[in-house]
Design an enzyme around this catalytic site. Sequence first.
Site, PDB file in Angstrom:
ATOM      1  N   ARG A   1      -4.494   4.207 -14.868  1.00  0.00           N
ATOM      2  CA  ARG A   1      -5.684   4.969 -14.412  1.00  0.00           C
ATOM      3  C   ARG A   1      -6.851   5.041 -15.385  1.00  0.00           C
ATOM      4  O   ARG A   1      -7.884   5.613 -15.056  1.00  0.00           O
ATOM      5  CB  ARG A   1      -5.298   6.413 -14.023  1.00  0.00           C
ATOM      6  CG  ARG A   1      -4.221   6.501 -12.954  1.00  0.00           C
ATOM      7  CD  ARG A   1      -4.685   5.964 -11.629  1.00  0.00           C
ATOM      8  NE  ARG A   1      -3.725   6.243 -10.567  1.00  0.00           N
ATOM      9  CZ  ARG A   1      -3.349   5.351  -9.665  1.00  0.00           C
ATOM     10  NH1 ARG A   1      -3.854   4.133  -9.660  1.00  0.00           N
ATOM     11  NH2 ARG A   1      -2.495   5.681  -8.734  1.00  0.00           N
TER      12      ARG A   1
ATOM     13  N   ASP B   1      -3.869  -5.571  -6.758  1.00  0.00           N
ATOM     14  CA  ASP B   1      -2.946  -4.556  -6.241  1.00  0.00           C
ATOM     15  C   ASP B   1      -3.661  -3.284  -5.763  1.00  0.00           C
ATOM     16  O   ASP B   1      -4.567  -2.785  -6.417  1.00  0.00           O
ATOM     17  CB  ASP B   1      -1.914  -4.168  -7.294  1.00  0.00           C
ATOM     18  CG  ASP B   1      -0.944  -3.165  -6.719  1.00  0.00           C
ATOM     19  OD1 ASP B   1      -0.242  -3.507  -5.772  1.00  0.00           O
ATOM     20  OD2 ASP B   1      -0.938  -2.012  -7.194  1.00  0.00           O
TER      21      ASP B   1
ATOM     22  N   HIS C   1      -0.354  -8.147  -3.565  1.00  0.00           N
ATOM     23  CA  HIS C   1      -0.049  -6.944  -2.778  1.00  0.00           C
ATOM     24  C   HIS C   1      -0.057  -7.421  -1.330  1.00  0.00           C
ATOM     25  O   HIS C   1      -1.123  -7.614  -0.750  1.00  0.00           O
ATOM     26  CB  HIS C   1      -1.123  -5.891  -3.063  1.00  0.00           C
ATOM     27  CG  HIS C   1      -1.096  -4.700  -2.161  1.00  0.00           C
ATOM     28  ND1 HIS C   1      -0.931  -3.421  -2.634  1.00  0.00           N
ATOM     29  CD2 HIS C   1      -1.238  -4.569  -0.821  1.00  0.00           C
ATOM     30  CE1 HIS C   1      -0.957  -2.560  -1.624  1.00  0.00           C
ATOM     31  NE2 HIS C   1      -1.150  -3.241  -0.512  1.00  0.00           N
TER      32      HIS C   1
ATOM     33  N   ASN D   1       2.392   3.161  -0.695  1.00  0.00           N
ATOM     34  CA  ASN D   1       2.027   1.879  -0.124  1.00  0.00           C
ATOM     35  C   ASN D   1       2.721   0.754  -0.891  1.00  0.00           C
ATOM     36  O   ASN D   1       2.558   0.683  -2.101  1.00  0.00           O
ATOM     37  CB  ASN D   1       0.505   1.704  -0.232  1.00  0.00           C
ATOM     38  CG  ASN D   1      -0.011   0.702   0.753  1.00  0.00           C
ATOM     39  OD1 ASN D   1       0.671   0.355   1.703  1.00  0.00           O
ATOM     40  ND2 ASN D   1      -1.215   0.223   0.522  1.00  0.00           N
TER      41      ASN D   1
ATOM     42  N   ASP E   1       5.778   0.480 -10.002  1.00  0.00           N
ATOM     43  CA  ASP E   1       4.578   0.877  -9.240  1.00  0.00           C
ATOM     44  C   ASP E   1       4.251   2.355  -9.514  1.00  0.00           C
ATOM     45  O   ASP E   1       3.859   3.107  -8.620  1.00  0.00           O
ATOM     46  CB  ASP E   1       4.737   0.618  -7.738  1.00  0.00           C
ATOM     47  CG  ASP E   1       3.398   0.686  -6.989  1.00  0.00           C
ATOM     48  OD1 ASP E   1       2.351   0.840  -7.641  1.00  0.00           O
ATOM     49  OD2 ASP E   1       3.418   0.593  -5.752  1.00  0.00           O
TER      50      ASP E   1
ATOM     51  N   PRO F   1      -1.845   7.284  -1.423  1.00  0.00           N
ATOM     52  CA  PRO F   1      -0.478   6.772  -1.518  1.00  0.00           C
ATOM     53  C   PRO F   1      -0.089   6.534  -2.973  1.00  0.00           C
ATOM     54  O   PRO F   1      -0.944   6.189  -3.791  1.00  0.00           O
ATOM     55  CB  PRO F   1      -0.551   5.440  -0.756  1.00  0.00           C
ATOM     56  CG  PRO F   1      -1.969   4.972  -0.936  1.00  0.00           C
ATOM     57  CD  PRO F   1      -2.815   6.232  -1.054  1.00  0.00           C
ATOM     58  N   GLY F   2       1.177   6.738  -3.279  1.00  0.00           N
ATOM     59  CA  GLY F   2       1.666   6.417  -4.618  1.00  0.00           C
ATOM     60  C   GLY F   2       2.519   7.522  -5.195  1.00  0.00           C
ATOM     61  O   GLY F   2       2.342   8.691  -4.869  1.00  0.00           O
TER      62      GLY F   2
HETATM   63  N1  LIG Z   1       1.366   1.953  -4.456  1.00  0.00           N
HETATM   64  C1  LIG Z   1       0.587   2.937  -4.063  1.00  0.00           C
HETATM   65  O1  LIG Z   1       0.936   3.660  -3.122  1.00  0.00           O
HETATM   66  N2  LIG Z   1      -0.579   3.183  -4.657  1.00  0.00           N
HETATM   67  C2  LIG Z   1      -1.224   2.353  -5.629  1.00  0.00           C
HETATM   68  C3  LIG Z   1      -2.026   1.262  -5.042  1.00  0.00           C
HETATM   69  C4  LIG Z   1      -1.485   0.688  -3.790  1.00  0.00           C
HETATM   70  O2  LIG Z   1      -0.673  -0.250  -3.879  1.00  0.00           O
HETATM   71  O3  LIG Z   1      -1.887   1.142  -2.726  1.00  0.00           O
HETATM   72  C5  LIG Z   1      -2.151   3.202  -6.466  1.00  0.00           C
HETATM   73  O4  LIG Z   1      -2.901   2.666  -7.269  1.00  0.00           O
HETATM   74  O5  LIG Z   1      -2.116   4.427  -6.302  1.00  0.00           O
END
Ligand SMILES: NC(=O)N[C@@H](CC(=O)O)C(=O)O
Length: 421
Positions: free
Chosen positions: A56, A146, A173, A272, A299, A317-318
Amino acid sequence: MTQYLLKGAQLPSGERADILVKDGVIAEGSAKDAQIIDADGLVALPGLVDLHTHLREPGREDAETVETGSRAAALGGYTAVCAMANTSPVADTAGVVEQVYRLGREAGLVDVQPVGAVTVGLAGERLAELGAMATSAAQVRIFSDDGHCVADPRLMRRALEYVKAFDGVIAQHAEEPRLTEGAQMHEGEVATRLGLTGWPAVAEEAIIARDVLLAEHVGSRLHVCHVSTAGSVEVLRQAKARGVRVTAEVTPHHLLLTDERATSYDPVFKVNPPLRTQADVEALRQALREGVIDVVATDHAPHAVEDKECEWAYARPGMLGLETALSIAVDVLGPDWDLIAERMSRTPARIAGLDGHGHDIKTGAPANLTLVDPAARRVVDPSDSASRSRNTPYAGMTLPARVVATFLRGEATVLDGKAVR
Ligand SMILES: NC(=O)N[C@@H](CC(=O)O)C(=O)O
């Protein structure tokens, strides 16, 4: 530099050994000045390598920084992580990848290897400066958009051709965007019940099928990020049998959790690609054991509270992954330490071209090591995390195994299960 003697550690092969860590390498000879660590009952693994981490920084330092993510990684037993390019600004130039690389060195807790974007701004329209990133101080070898799919087949082909010159790899991705518009979770029975728009398995499988054909045509290396469906496994199995240069990763959460979790409407389970069905989970586990899927990659996707603690539809998402990945691998694969070393250290190091990592534990090898207590069990408490974010899907779960110590080139980054710095 402190010397360490790990006494009576179990190696991945099952043998027991005293491991002398001296001057950055695994050494032989006198241990009289070494700090002794009683490793009786502990397992020594080559330091883990994560091919897929979101740190980030730059841009969302409220969710994670290179330093906090590196600390979470070290606590999870990692000595190297590949930092994804979907930062702000995007890591699509030599300047940004060098910045991330430098921040990683300054933190000094794991080797941070920046991933470069495939396309400018992750927009999927023009190739980024792949060559400039490859020849920069960061020596980028993995390129990925990604978070977004390189959906245009012509761009994907060009990218695959381009990175061949320096043995680079495109990490895709795999998500056909026209099939996932408005998607909120896996397309299936649970989504129908909840009335949420589905993300069909075929959106992933169609891109993987296309990309293995492109990689075969061009003779280039393809890596598939976060494989999540049984159908994807079959596409990969066939491509590998034909000799296509494709590797693939699976995340801990896709090995453990299913779309049933969405019935809680808790956005911590939004990710995701989405959590899939139990049949997919079984197929992914089997593929990982067989090597059709080459590696476990986290991830690790930290998100600020306001991006997660909201309605499902608005949540990003994540989920977090670095501090729990090894425990979940042990849960899923059992205490097969050689297989864990292969899937979480040796193979990811090879894919990323990280020569200093993923070595067998023997004299002369760089002392990148993690020491694990296989008998320990712990309850996951999000407030314990070294990450700046709290979005772990495992809160309250009891997980096996615990990282006791991690060494990066002979320096302890974790001792007694605690970060040294
Ligand atoms: N894996 C995730 O759900 N999120 C990822 C990016 C992505 O692949 O959507 C993110 O950067 O937050």
